[in-house]
Design a protein around this motif. Sequence first.
Motif, mmCIF file in Angstrom:
data_model
loop_
_atom_site.group_PDB
_atom_site.id
_atom_site.type_symbol
_atom_site.label_atom_id
_atom_site.label_comp_id
_atom_site.label_asym_id
_atom_site.label_seq_id
_atom_site.Cartn_x
_atom_site.Cartn_y
_atom_site.Cartn_z
ATOM 1 N N ARG A 190 -23.324 43.173 57.741
ATOM 2 C CA ARG A 190 -24.075 41.935 57.463
ATOM 3 C C ARG A 190 -25.585 42.175 57.617
ATOM 4 N NH1 ARG A 190 -24.305 36.457 57.230
ATOM 5 N NH2 ARG A 190 -25.626 35.434 58.760
ATOM 6 N N THR A 191 -25.958 42.930 58.626
ATOM 7 C CA THR A 191 -27.383 43.238 58.831
ATOM 8 C C THR A 191 -27.939 43.970 57.609
ATOM 9 O OG1 THR A 191 -26.951 43.424 61.197
ATOM 10 C CG2 THR A 191 -29.022 44.370 60.398
ATOM 11 N N ILE A 192 -27.153 44.913 57.120
ATOM 12 C CA ILE A 192 -27.588 45.678 55.942
ATOM 13 C C ILE A 192 -27.675 44.787 54.699
ATOM 14 C CG2 ILE A 192 -26.872 47.515 54.343
ATOM 15 C CD1 ILE A 192 -25.691 48.876 56.898
ATOM 16 N N GLU A 193 -26.669 43.926 54.545
ATOM 17 C CA GLU A 193 -26.677 43.023 53.376
ATOM 18 C C GLU A 193 -27.930 42.154 53.369
ATOM 19 O OE1 GLU A 193 -23.189 40.493 53.210
ATOM 20 O OE2 GLU A 193 -21.930 42.294 53.146
ATOM 21 N N ILE A 194 -28.279 41.626 54.533
ATOM 22 C CA ILE A 194 -29.447 40.742 54.596
ATOM 23 C C ILE A 194 -30.730 41.556 54.382
ATOM 24 C CG2 ILE A 194 -30.759 39.169 56.104
ATOM 25 C CD1 ILE A 194 -27.986 38.316 57.258
ATOM 26 N N ALA A 195 -30.773 42.748 54.946
ATOM 27 C CA ALA A 195 -31.951 43.608 54.731
ATOM 28 C C ALA A 195 -32.085 43.974 53.254
ATOM 29 C CB ALA A 195 -31.840 44.865 55.596
ATOM 30 N N GLN A 196 -30.941 44.178 52.624
ATOM 31 C CA GLN A 196 -30.946 44.497 51.182
ATOM 32 C C GLN A 196 -31.548 43.336 50.379
ATOM 33 O OE1 GLN A 196 -28.289 47.170 49.688
ATOM 34 N NE2 GLN A 196 -30.060 47.127 48.351
ATOM 35 N N MET A 197 -31.169 42.110 50.759
ATOM 36 C CA MET A 197 -31.714 40.931 50.061
ATOM 37 C C MET A 197 -33.228 40.866 50.265
ATOM 38 S SD MET A 197 -29.137 37.833 50.987
ATOM 39 C CE MET A 197 -27.445 38.191 51.353
ATOM 40 N N VAL A 198 -33.660 41.134 51.501
ATOM 41 C CA VAL A 198 -35.104 41.094 51.797
ATOM 42 C C VAL A 198 -35.806 42.188 50.994
ATOM 43 C CG1 VAL A 198 -36.856 41.391 53.594
ATOM 44 C CG2 VAL A 198 -34.784 40.061 54.065
ATOM 45 N N ASN A 199 -35.231 43.381 50.995
ATOM 46 C CA ASN A 199 -35.835 44.496 50.248
ATOM 47 C C ASN A 199 -35.925 44.164 48.756
ATOM 48 O OD1 ASN A 199 -36.126 46.048 52.476
ATOM 49 N ND2 ASN A 199 -34.562 47.555 51.963
ATOM 50 N N ASN A 200 -34.854 43.597 48.223
ATOM 51 C CA ASN A 200 -34.856 43.299 46.783
ATOM 52 C C ASN A 200 -35.897 42.245 46.439
ATOM 53 O OD1 ASN A 200 -32.872 45.173 46.464
ATOM 54 N ND2 ASN A 200 -31.195 43.699 46.301
ATOM 55 N N GLY A 201 -36.192 41.388 47.421
ATOM 56 C CA GLY A 201 -37.194 40.364 47.168
ATOM 57 C C GLY A 201 -38.615 40.839 47.369
ATOM 58 N N THR A 202 -38.794 41.909 48.155
ATOM 59 C CA THR A 202 -40.163 42.286 48.524
ATOM 60 C C THR A 202 -40.578 43.665 48.014
ATOM 61 O OG1 THR A 202 -39.394 43.233 50.608
ATOM 62 C CG2 THR A 202 -40.130 40.935 50.670
ATOM 63 N N LYS A 203 -39.626 44.476 47.551
ATOM 64 C CA LYS A 203 -40.026 45.841 47.146
ATOM 65 C C LYS A 203 -39.959 46.008 45.639
ATOM 66 C CE LYS A 203 -39.072 48.368 51.341
ATOM 67 N NZ LYS A 203 -38.185 49.248 52.074
#
Length: 203
Positions: A190-203
Amino acid sequence: MSNVKLAIIYYSSTGTNYKLAKWAEAAAQEAGAEVKVLKAEETAPQQAIAANPAWKEHYEETKDVPNVTLHDLEWADAYIFSTPTRYGSAPAQIRAFMDTTGGLWFNGKLVNKVVSAMSSAQNPHGGQEATILSLYTSMMHWGAIIAAPGYSDPVTFSSGGNPYGTSVTVDQDGNMLEDVEEAVKHQARRTIEIAQMVNNGTK
Ligand SMILES: Cc1cc2nc3c(=O)[nH]c(=O)nc-3n(C[C@H](O)[C@H](O)[C@H](O)COP(=O)(O)O)c2cc1C
């Protein structure tokens, strides 16, 4: 394949939180994240460690695990912390490391890091929740995004029901009294999934 870099940062005297960290690592690697397992530097006097055979054994076993550095915090998109309860809070080894993060905080480098935490204690209600929440309090000051498990998977119920983060009771012989492996693995994914969403939105 995930684009997430995950630092699993733990402290452990007698091995419980090291085991939690390794379960999280296994799940995170399986999910395709780039993972580092790092320990908070041991600062207890050698005399104290030597006086406790379980502590001494674990200390020797994990000598090669790298100590976490500020570079690791900068490198990672997400952190999972795992720490024992010490009177309802994190041990000095973890707090000492947290206290070195002022420069990163000042420069906004910890903003939007995705964080999650786990804990253990000797009693079922010995302070695990308070320890996790105390870490989250500091992490809110960073501007981090807390990825608590909540009740996002039935495994939270079967592992003790702590929505803040996986927690476990450990007896004096070092045995975990609840089966939390799957809860740890869910929390890591779950931590990775949420980080992935953040990364996809910011990188
Ligand atoms: C100084 C100290 C304080 C502790 N305080 C508590 C406590 O308040 N409640 C509790 O249930 N366990 C307490 N414990 C037990 C630890 O939480 C337990 O040994 C730890 O979770 C085991 O994790 P580890 O194997 O990763 O070191 C304490 C242990 C020490 C050494």
